[in-house]
Design an enzyme around this catalytic site. Structure first.
Site, mmCIF file in Angstrom:
data_model
loop_
_atom_site.group_PDB
_atom_site.id
_atom_site.type_symbol
_atom_site.label_atom_id
_atom_site.label_comp_id
_atom_site.label_asym_id
_atom_site.label_seq_id
_atom_site.Cartn_x
_atom_site.Cartn_y
_atom_site.Cartn_z
ATOM 1 N N LYS A 181 -13.190 -4.333 11.960
ATOM 2 C CA LYS A 181 -13.866 -3.438 11.012
ATOM 3 C C LYS A 181 -15.316 -3.192 11.442
ATOM 4 C CE LYS A 181 -10.912 -5.045 7.224
ATOM 5 N NZ LYS A 181 -10.810 -6.119 6.187
ATOM 6 N N VAL A 189 0.842 -1.202 0.000
ATOM 7 C CA VAL A 189 0.000 0.000 0.000
ATOM 8 C C VAL A 189 0.878 1.253 0.000
ATOM 9 C CG1 VAL A 189 -1.749 1.303 1.247
ATOM 10 C CG2 VAL A 189 -1.890 -1.185 1.162
ATOM 11 N N GLU A 203 -10.443 6.209 6.291
ATOM 12 C CA GLU A 203 -11.304 5.574 5.285
ATOM 13 C C GLU A 203 -10.769 4.205 4.864
ATOM 14 O OE1 GLU A 203 -14.425 6.773 3.635
ATOM 15 O OE2 GLU A 203 -14.189 4.629 3.390
ATOM 16 N N GLY A 262 -1.680 -15.538 -2.241
ATOM 17 C CA GLY A 262 -1.287 -14.365 -1.459
ATOM 18 C C GLY A 262 -2.459 -13.680 -0.771
ATOM 19 N N GLY A 302 -11.275 -1.295 2.113
ATOM 20 C CA GLY A 302 -10.346 -0.830 1.071
ATOM 21 C C GLY A 302 -10.860 0.322 0.228
#
Lengths: 438, 438
Positions: free
Chosen positions: B205, B15, B129, B187, B134
Site C-alpha cells: 500500500k 467484498v 481506490e 477473523g 478500504g
C-alpha cells in the site's frame, strides 16, 4: 506543445496572489501533470494601478469586460467573495463557454443549483472545492468517492475563526470578548465578526455539504443557526466536568418525518463527548465527518482557511478542468435534485445542556425539575454550584435526555417566569450524539 | 434509457458479495447518479455450483473466457486478490477495451505502472481506490485534490490487523502471541499472518501511495520493512512512560541525497508522540496523513477494511467509470514517471528507541553509552529498570537523538558483543518526527 490553457483570476487578495504565485513557480510540473501548459491571462482587480504581491506585471486590469471576453481564457477563477458582482461574473463566464472555479461559499450556497444548471447546459464545468474547508478535500470526496453510499450524517467544524475562539475559551478559561479581540488582532476575525460568530459562514458551507451529501437542494436560510456570542468561560469548565468539549458544530442528517424524509440542518455551539474525534480538533483547524451506509464513518481533517490551503483547493479544480480541456473530455451531465424538506428546528430531538442562575434557597431545583417533567423532559445529570454566596445565588447545570427542542423552549419559558427563583436562563446548548447513539 | 452499463465481477468473496448486494439494492439511485442503469452481467468464481450470499442466481460462472469476452460488459471488477491470475485477467480485460476497477494492492504495487500504460494505450480506465485503506478516499484525493501540491510526506496506518493487535497490546498489556490468537479468532488475521505482521501488506500500500504522492515508480521491494513479531507488552509501557504510542507506521518522504532527491519508504513499528493525531487511531481503523506545500497537513481517517467499506471504494470507482461511459468521456492520458531513487534504509536518519537486557552491575550503562558516543549517537533519555532481581539483570530503555540507522546498527553490533554485560538487544524501533521537527 499545443496552445496553453488560459486562466483568468477575478480578485487578487491573499488567495488570488497565492494562486498566481503557485502558477508561476509550478509552471513546469503543472504542465507535466495536465499535459498542457497553463498560462495566466489576466487578473481582475478594482485598482489596477496598485501592484500586488505574487501577480506578474502587466496582468492586472480593472476591465471586467476585457477579462470575460478574452478568447484565450479557458478557465475563470472567481476569488472576489461576496454575493454580487461575483455571482453575475460567474454566470457570464459560464454562459460564454468558460469553465469556472470558485471559492465562493455564499454564491454556491445561495445560487449553486442554478449556476450548475447553466454550466451543464453550456457543456462546461463549475467547480468549488475551495468553498468549504479550505485545503481539506471534501467536495470531491462527497461527489465522487462516497457516491455509492447513502450518507446518513455529516458533522463538521467548518469555521476556523470560531474554532480558534472556542479553543482559547476552553484552554485559557478566557471570556468571549477577550478571545474575539485576540482573534481580530491575529487577523482570524474581521472587524465585524457577525458572519463567523453568528454561524452564517458555517451555515453557507453546511448548505453546500448537505446538498452534495443528501442529493437535495438546500437553501442556507433553511439551516437553523445559534451563534457563540452568549457562551461563558464557565460553560467550558462545566462541559469538561461532564466529559465534553464545546464546538461550533455544523450538522446535517436525514430522518423520517410525517410527510417523508426530512433534512435536519443545524449550526450551534454543541457539547461533544471528549472521546469523539471532533472534540480534539482545535485552533483554526477544520474537520468534516461523514457517515455512510457502506463506508462507515470517515473523517477529513486539515487547514480550513488561509491563502495556501485555499490555493491548494482552487488549483486542484483548475488542474482538473485543465486536464479536461487538454484531453477534450466533456463534462459529466449535472444531475438535478429536488429542494430538501427541512425539519423545523423546534421539532428536532436532541439532548441539551442548560445553565441557569437561580436564587439559592430550598425548592428551586424541585420547581425546575417539575416543569421539565411536565413537558416530558427527563434529566440526565444535575450540577449545582454556589455561585455568589453574598447575593445568595447559585448556578444549576442540567443535561437532559433527548427532548424535542420546541418542548424544551416551552419549559424554559415557564422556568424563566419563576419569579424570584430563576434569575437567568444562561446557555442552552445541544449535545452531540452520533447516529448509532440516537 | 440507453443500454445498461454491464459489470462483471471476478471473485465473490465478502467484498464481491457486498458489491453485488449494493448494486442490487441501489439500482435506482445509482442510475440517477450515473445517468444510465448498471447491470451485473456475470460473476467469476471457482465453483459456480455453490450459491453465494448476495449474488443473484444465474450470474455465477467459472468460465473466465465467457466473462472476459461478453460484449455487454463495460467494466470488469477484479476482487480475487493475489498476484496471478488476477494480473493476467486485468491485462486481458484492459486489452479488450474494458475499464477495470480493482481492489488488488499486490497487483497494483507490483504491476501498476505497466497496467496503467496498457489502459492508457487502449483509452480505458484502471481505477484502484479500494486497494489502499478500504473505505477511506485516498487514491482519488492524491490523484486529484492534492495534485497542485508538492507532497513532502505521507504517513499512514494502513494495516487494520496489526493496528488492532498493537492497540490490544497497549491497552491490555497483552503479549504478541495472545493478541495474534485473538485477531485470528475475530477473523482479522489469517492462519498464516505473515503478510500483515511482517509489514508486507502495508509495504504494497505504501508503494502505491508513494508513487501517487511523489510522481515516481516505486517497487514494493524498495520499501524497508520491520514487522511487529518481536514487540513485547513492556515496550508499550515504556513508550507510554516516554509519552508515545507504538504504531505500525508506513512512511514515505523525499529528501535531497548525494545524487539528487531520494525516496525514503519504510514500514516499521514506530513510536508516535501521543499528541500526534495518528497516535489515537486505534483498533482496526486506518488513517493516512499527507503533508503538502500548499494544503499543509491533511488527515484522512476511517475503516480500512471490511466488506462494506471496501465495497464503498470499489463502487465509487465503478460509478466514476460508468459516468464516463454514459457521457462518452474519454479517459485522461496517463502521465508516465521515472523509477524512484530509493535511499537505502541504513542511510536513513531518525531518532530511535532501544530496549536492552543487561547484567545489573556497575559500569554496564557507561560501556553502552561509550560505544554509542563513539558512533556519534547521542542519548535523549535513559530509563533503567530492575528486571529480575534474582537473575541480577536489568532492562535499559534508551531514546536517541537523530542518528543514521546504519551507524546505530554498527553500534548495536558492538553492544551485543559486550559479553556478560549485555544479554539481549530487544526492540529497536524508530521514533516518528514530522517534517517540521526534523
Amino acid at each position: 506543445m499545443a496552445e496553453a490553457i488560459g486562466i483568468a483570476l477575478l480578485g487578487a487578495g491573499t488567495v488570488g496572489s497565492g494562486v498566481s504565485r503557485a502558477l508561476a513557480s509550478g509552471t513546469e510540473r503543472y504542465a507535466t501533470r495536465v499535459g498542457r501548459e497553463l498560462a495566466l491571462r489576466g487578473v481582475l482587480v478594482r485598482d489596477a494601478g496598485r501592484a500586488r504581491d505574487g501577480v506578474p506585471e502587466g496582468h492586472l486590469t480593472s476591465d471586467v469586460e476585457a477579462v470575460l471576453a478574452d478568447p484565450g481564457t479557458h478557465v475563470v477563477v472567481e476569488l472576489m467573495g461576496g454575493e454580487e458582482p461575483a455571482r453575475g461574473y460567474i454566470e457570464r463566464a459560464l454562459s460564454s463557454g468558460r469553465h469556472v472555479v470558485t471559492a465562493n461559499k455564499e454564491v454556491m450556497a445561495k445560487h449553486g443549483p442554478e449556476l450548475l444548471a447553466v454550466a451543464s447546459r453550456r457543456g462546461v464545468r463549475l467547480l468549488y472545492e475551495a468553498a468549504v474547508a479550505g485545503g481539506i478535500p471534501i467536495i470531491s470526496p462527497l461527489s465522487r468517492d462516497l457516491l455509492a453510499n447513502e450518507i446518513t450524517e455529516v458533522t463538521a467544524i467548518i469555521n476556523g475563526t470560531t474554532n480558534f475562539m472556542l479553543t482559547e475559551m476552553a484552554q485559557r478559561a478566557a471570556e468571549y470578548d477577550e478571545v474575539l479581540a485576540e482573534a481580530q488582532r491575529l487577523g482570524y476575525a474581521e472587524a465585524d465578526p457577525a458572519s463567523d460568530v453568528d454561524g452564517v459562514d458555517a451555515a453557507y458551507k453546511l448548505a453546500i455539504l448537505c446538498g452534495l451529501a443528501f442529493h437535495v437542494v438546500v437553501s442556507p436560510e433553511a439551516v437553523a443557526r445559534q451563534g457563540i456570542r452568549d457562551l461563558a468561560a464557565r460553560d467550558f469548565a462545566y462541559a469538561r466536568e461532564l466529559g465534553y468539549a464545546i464546538k461550533l458544530l455544523a450538522q446535517g442528517r436525514v430522518e423520517p418525518g410525517p410527510g417523508g424524509d426530512e433534512l435536519l440542518a443545524t449550526v450551534a455551539p454543541t457539547l461533544v463527548a471528549r472521546d469523539e474525534p471532533l472534540a480534539t480538533v482545535d485552533g483554526v483547524r477544520n474537520a468534516v465527518q461523514v457517515e455512510g451506509d457502506l463506508a462507515g464513518r470517515v473523517l477529513f481533517e486539515g487547514a480550513g482557511a488561509g491563502a495556501r490551503p485555499t490555493a491548494s483547493a482552487v488549483l486542484a479544480d483548475v488542474l482538473e478542468v485543465a486536464r479536461d480541456v487538454a484531453t477534450g473530455r466533456l463534462p459529466p451531465e449535472a444531475a438535478t435534485y429536488a429542494p430538501a424538506r427541512v425539519r423545523p428546528p423546534d421539532r428536532i430531538l436532541t439532548r441539551h445542556y442548560l445553565r441557569l442562575t437561580v436564587a439559592d434557597h430550598a425548592g428551586v431545583l424541585a420547581g425546575i425539575a417539575g416543569i421539565l417533567g411536565r413537558h416530558e423532559i427527563s434529566l440526565a445529570s444535575v450540577i449545582q454550584v454556589e455561585a455568589d454566596a453574598r447575593a445568595r445565588t447559585a448556578e444549576i447545570v442540567i443535561t437532559t435526555h433527548p427532548a424535542i427542542a420546541g418542548r424544551l423552549q416551552e419549559a424554559l419559558g415557564e422556568i424563566a417566569a419563576l419569579e424570584g427563583e430563576v434569575l437567568e436562563v444562561g446557555s442552552v446548548l445541544p449535545i452531540y450524539a452520533d447516529g448509532s447513539a440516537r
